[in-house]
Design a protein around this motif. Sequence first.
Motif, short mmCIF file in Angstrom:
data_model
loop_
_atom_site.label_atom_id
_atom_site.label_comp_id
_atom_site.label_asym_id
_atom_site.label_seq_id
_atom_site.Cartn_x
_atom_site.Cartn_y
_atom_site.Cartn_z
N LEU A 346 -16.39 35.97 0.09
CA LEU A 346 -17.84 35.96 0.30
C LEU A 346 -18.34 37.40 0.35
O LEU A 346 -17.67 38.27 0.90
CB LEU A 346 -18.18 35.22 1.59
CG LEU A 346 -19.64 35.17 2.05
CD1 LEU A 346 -19.93 33.80 2.68
CD2 LEU A 346 -19.91 36.26 3.08
N ILE A 347 -19.50 37.63 -0.23
CA ILE A 347 -20.10 38.97 -0.25
C ILE A 347 -21.56 38.86 0.18
O ILE A 347 -22.30 37.99 -0.29
CB ILE A 347 -20.06 39.60 -1.65
CG1 ILE A 347 -18.64 39.61 -2.21
CG2 ILE A 347 -20.64 41.01 -1.62
CD1 ILE A 347 -18.58 39.93 -3.69
N THR A 348 -21.99 39.76 1.04
CA THR A 348 -23.41 39.85 1.37
C THR A 348 -23.75 41.32 1.63
O THR A 348 -22.96 42.05 2.23
CB THR A 348 -23.77 38.99 2.60
OG1 THR A 348 -25.17 39.11 2.86
CG2 THR A 348 -22.99 39.39 3.82
N GLN A 349 -24.89 41.75 1.13
CA GLN A 349 -25.29 43.15 1.27
C GLN A 349 -26.74 43.22 1.71
O GLN A 349 -27.60 42.52 1.17
CB GLN A 349 -25.10 43.92 -0.05
CG GLN A 349 -25.46 45.40 0.07
CD GLN A 349 -25.11 46.18 -1.19
OE1 GLN A 349 -24.82 45.61 -2.22
NE2 GLN A 349 -25.12 47.50 -1.09
N ALA A 350 -27.01 44.08 2.67
CA ALA A 350 -28.38 44.27 3.14
C ALA A 350 -29.21 44.90 2.03
O ALA A 350 -28.73 45.76 1.29
CB ALA A 350 -28.40 45.16 4.38
N ILE A 356 -22.45 46.63 3.65
CA ILE A 356 -21.86 45.60 2.80
C ILE A 356 -20.89 44.83 3.68
O ILE A 356 -20.08 45.42 4.41
CB ILE A 356 -21.08 46.20 1.61
CG1 ILE A 356 -21.99 47.04 0.72
CG2 ILE A 356 -20.45 45.08 0.78
CD1 ILE A 356 -21.25 47.75 -0.40
N CYS A 357 -20.99 43.52 3.63
CA CYS A 357 -20.14 42.65 4.45
C CYS A 357 -19.40 41.70 3.53
O CYS A 357 -20.00 41.07 2.66
CB CYS A 357 -21.00 41.88 5.45
SG CYS A 357 -20.06 40.80 6.54
N ILE A 358 -18.09 41.60 3.67
CA ILE A 358 -17.29 40.71 2.83
C ILE A 358 -16.44 39.79 3.70
O ILE A 358 -16.02 40.15 4.79
CB ILE A 358 -16.38 41.50 1.87
CG1 ILE A 358 -15.44 42.42 2.66
CG2 ILE A 358 -17.20 42.28 0.85
CD1 ILE A 358 -14.37 43.07 1.82
N GLY A 359 -16.20 38.58 3.19
CA GLY A 359 -15.32 37.65 3.85
C GLY A 359 -13.99 37.60 3.11
O GLY A 359 -13.97 37.45 1.88
N ILE A 425 -24.51 31.84 13.25
CA ILE A 425 -24.19 32.21 11.87
C ILE A 425 -24.02 33.72 11.79
O ILE A 425 -24.92 34.48 12.12
CB ILE A 425 -25.30 31.74 10.91
CG1 ILE A 425 -25.39 30.21 10.94
CG2 ILE A 425 -25.04 32.23 9.49
CD1 ILE A 425 -26.58 29.66 10.19
N ARG A 426 -22.85 34.16 11.33
CA ARG A 426 -22.54 35.58 11.27
C ARG A 426 -22.94 36.21 9.94
O ARG A 426 -23.23 37.40 9.86
CB ARG A 426 -21.03 35.79 11.52
CG ARG A 426 -20.59 35.46 12.94
CD ARG A 426 -21.19 36.43 13.93
NE ARG A 426 -20.86 37.81 13.60
CZ ARG A 426 -21.74 38.73 13.21
NH1 ARG A 426 -23.03 38.43 13.11
NH2 ARG A 426 -21.35 39.95 12.92
N ALA A 427 -22.88 35.45 8.87
CA ALA A 427 -23.25 35.97 7.55
C ALA A 427 -23.63 34.81 6.66
O ALA A 427 -23.20 33.67 6.87
CB ALA A 427 -22.09 36.77 6.93
N ILE A 428 -24.45 35.10 5.65
CA ILE A 428 -24.95 34.07 4.74
C ILE A 428 -24.81 34.56 3.32
O ILE A 428 -25.01 35.74 3.03
CB ILE A 428 -26.44 33.76 5.02
CG1 ILE A 428 -26.64 33.27 6.46
CG2 ILE A 428 -26.99 32.74 4.04
CD1 ILE A 428 -28.10 33.29 6.90
N ALA A 429 -24.48 33.64 2.41
CA ALA A 429 -24.43 33.99 0.99
C ALA A 429 -24.88 32.79 0.18
O ALA A 429 -24.56 31.64 0.51
CB ALA A 429 -23.02 34.41 0.57
N ILE A 437 -24.62 27.12 -0.76
CA ILE A 437 -25.12 27.92 0.35
C ILE A 437 -23.97 28.04 1.35
O ILE A 437 -23.48 27.04 1.87
CB ILE A 437 -26.33 27.29 1.05
CG1 ILE A 437 -27.45 27.00 0.04
CG2 ILE A 437 -26.85 28.19 2.16
CD1 ILE A 437 -28.60 26.22 0.63
N SER A 438 -23.52 29.28 1.59
CA SER A 438 -22.37 29.51 2.45
C SER A 438 -22.78 30.25 3.71
O SER A 438 -23.68 31.09 3.69
CB SER A 438 -21.30 30.33 1.72
OG SER A 438 -20.94 29.73 0.50
N ALA A 439 -22.10 29.94 4.79
CA ALA A 439 -22.37 30.62 6.06
C ALA A 439 -21.05 30.85 6.78
O ALA A 439 -20.17 29.99 6.78
CB ALA A 439 -23.30 29.79 6.93
N VAL A 440 -20.93 32.03 7.37
CA VAL A 440 -19.74 32.36 8.17
C VAL A 440 -20.05 32.03 9.63
O VAL A 440 -21.07 32.47 10.17
CB VAL A 440 -19.38 33.85 8.02
CG1 VAL A 440 -18.15 34.18 8.86
CG2 VAL A 440 -19.13 34.19 6.56
#
Length: 814
Positions: A346-350, A356-359, A425-429, A437-440
């Motif tokens: 999983l990747i999410t970036q502000a 940058i946050c990755i799972g 929810i810690r992160a969303i992608a 729709i993914s959520a950590v």
Amino acid sequence: MKILKFGGTSVANSDNIKLVKDITANQPKGKTIIVVSALGGVTDLLLTALDLASKQDISYEDYLNQIEDRHLKTAQELFSVQHQSKILSEIKSKLNELETLMEGAYLIGEHTAKLSDKVVSYGELLSSFIISEYFKQEGLEAALKSGRELIITNDNFGNAVVDFELTNTQCANFFKNDTHALTVVPGFVSSSRSGGATTLGRGGSDYTAAILAAATDAEALEIWTDVSGMFTANPKLVKQAKAMEHISYEEAMELSHFGAKVLYPPTVQPVLKKEIPISIKNTFQPEKAGTLITKSLAPEARTVRGISHIDAISLVSLEGAGMVGISGISKRLFETLSQENINVVLITQASSEHSICIGIAAKDAKVAASSLNKAFAYEISTNAIQPVKVEDGLAIIALIGDSMKNHQGLSGKMFSTLGKNNVNIRAIAQGASERNISAVINALDVKKALNTLHETFFEENIKQLNLFVMGVGNVGAKFLSQLRHQKEYLRKELKINVRVIGISNSRKMLFQENGILLDHWDKALQEGQAADLEKFIFGVNQLNLRNSIFVDITANQTVAQSYGRYLSKSVSVVTCNKIACSSDYDSYKKLKDLAKEYHAPFLFETNVGAGLPILDTLKHLIISGDKVTKIQAVLSGSLNYVFNNFDQNTTFAAVVKKAQEEGYTEPDPKIDLSGIDVMRKILILIRESGYRMELSDIANKSFLSQKSLSTKNNKDFFETLVAEEAQFQKLYKEASENNCKLKYVAEFNDGKASVGLQHIPKGHDFYHLEGSDNIILFFTQRYPVQPLIIKGAGAGADVTASGIFADIIRIANF
């Protein structure tokens, strides 16, 4: 041509292999390829044995013995005596080869990826040999073909990549000339261009079957496993999950990528281009339709098709002001991870480019952090970028469906559903295709999250409530009885499924995650563990069920003080215990605030008037903008009962005793007669009207003597009532002579409150108040002269239980 793949569970033992033979024999005429996995659990045994051998731990031999016993026993149970000698000899020959490889790893004290590929392939080589020979014995025209001769890969041992051009040529040439109706092929195994043994990764038997299907232009690919298709969620975690009849290739890939273990993620890719249908079938229930996977479905298909998850995830974050506007940061990050063979899930970036946050898989987190800190060592040393942050103990949940992009509000519905159940929810992608729709989230919340989302998106609006009931005495027993009688009605008419998960009295407590049978809850409770408030709270939090409600049917102060611990975990609280709401104002306000913050209703309708809708009515007055100016009320059903039944022909002590026996008073009747119970009730009404007041601010004009008020137990209390009978008769006589009735009245006016015994004349609203009835007069800005009156039974186990019941239903509609 048809391809049937049977997984490890399907070929785990001789009984299961017989089922596989029956399924194979019942296939329509035509060429069929049977792809088989290793006997269930054998691959894990092989990997464990190799790991121990490479550490020079001689106990690896124990695992080899288990592997040998499994295969020899299976063969002995499948084959007739005349066939066993040849079969057992071949099995032992292969096991001897395996033992030699293990001895080599033991002697050198290490193992390579190449050796690992060779060792683990023996599971499929052994199972495919046994199964093909068994088919022959049973009269099927079967032949065994090694997957190593069909599927060609590169030399990247441990993570081999298929050479489809060579593989397709090999398969086409072989099956074009093969005359057997049935060909058994070991899954998972392959060979490199140089002839070395390679494997296709865990789950590679599915991949083998898909590769063969595409190479031979098969009409269908069937994956036979231990479940009846792909489910709307993991059926082991979500009991209401249902098999999906038909999904698209893309949906299947998304679901398998996000943890749907019935299908290995790469399986779909080889057959997608040629649009070869895939069926997921159950070996143990072959008559079930299973799941059919084909190209995209019609637009009217259900919006969300499935909910899946990946366990053991870590979030790795790289952030810092030095990242903003600097090109190449992402490139360096992903190159670094690629060099370590770390897959990004999983990747999410502000949007500010600040982070940058990755799972990634939790097992890779330590290596990822170390390598990234080295790669960005200069930026970290200059404080342009902060050292890598790692968060462990996480999981990913995902909503999946082809039609999701055509519907608005799905993300909001998903996150609102999770928020109401305290799933952070810690992160969303969300991919550009909007198919996912993914959520950590915290790994501990996975089961609750899956069940909550499944209930929202799949269960026809049936809402499940999970109750934890503290106090199952007179009122509690009535409540459980009412719940048992109304259970089916609630489900059918209101779409509410209420389960009692935990119950406790002062001696015993009981938890049953699937619900306690209310027909015999009392007997089950007797067999429970010793009651312990801390363990009860721990049990509620540990189960972590969606829509959890703590129901307090006690008068216990310690229990009342625990409400905040439930609310802060998004566990709703329903109580008839007045202590919490009549404690100091700040504590009362804190509970109200926690309920709002954690979306956990805190309802206490039965605190005032038992089952009467007093607080609910008051709440709606305030919400609509009205303001309470004055309250007059008879709030004690027990005291009203006592004074309605007391006269010159009775004794006061006898009437109080009867009220206690009928359940109109608290277990300690002094709480009612001292006026403290009425004080608490009027205080709650005052606070719910929007005023700040403490219990000590209320004047209590008690009719009991100080001696009665000072008693420590019921026995002594009743003795004082008997001794002071003359005083009670005097009270009655004075009221009677004035043509009045005795009523214990609570008042609030002009910011002041009081409770006490009053003479009520004829014509007053309180005069004809009978039995245990309560009456409340609300004077408000809208009702300045003629008050809003609520009147009815204000005490008794049945009505109190019904009030609790009503609060439960209010939460269901929250």
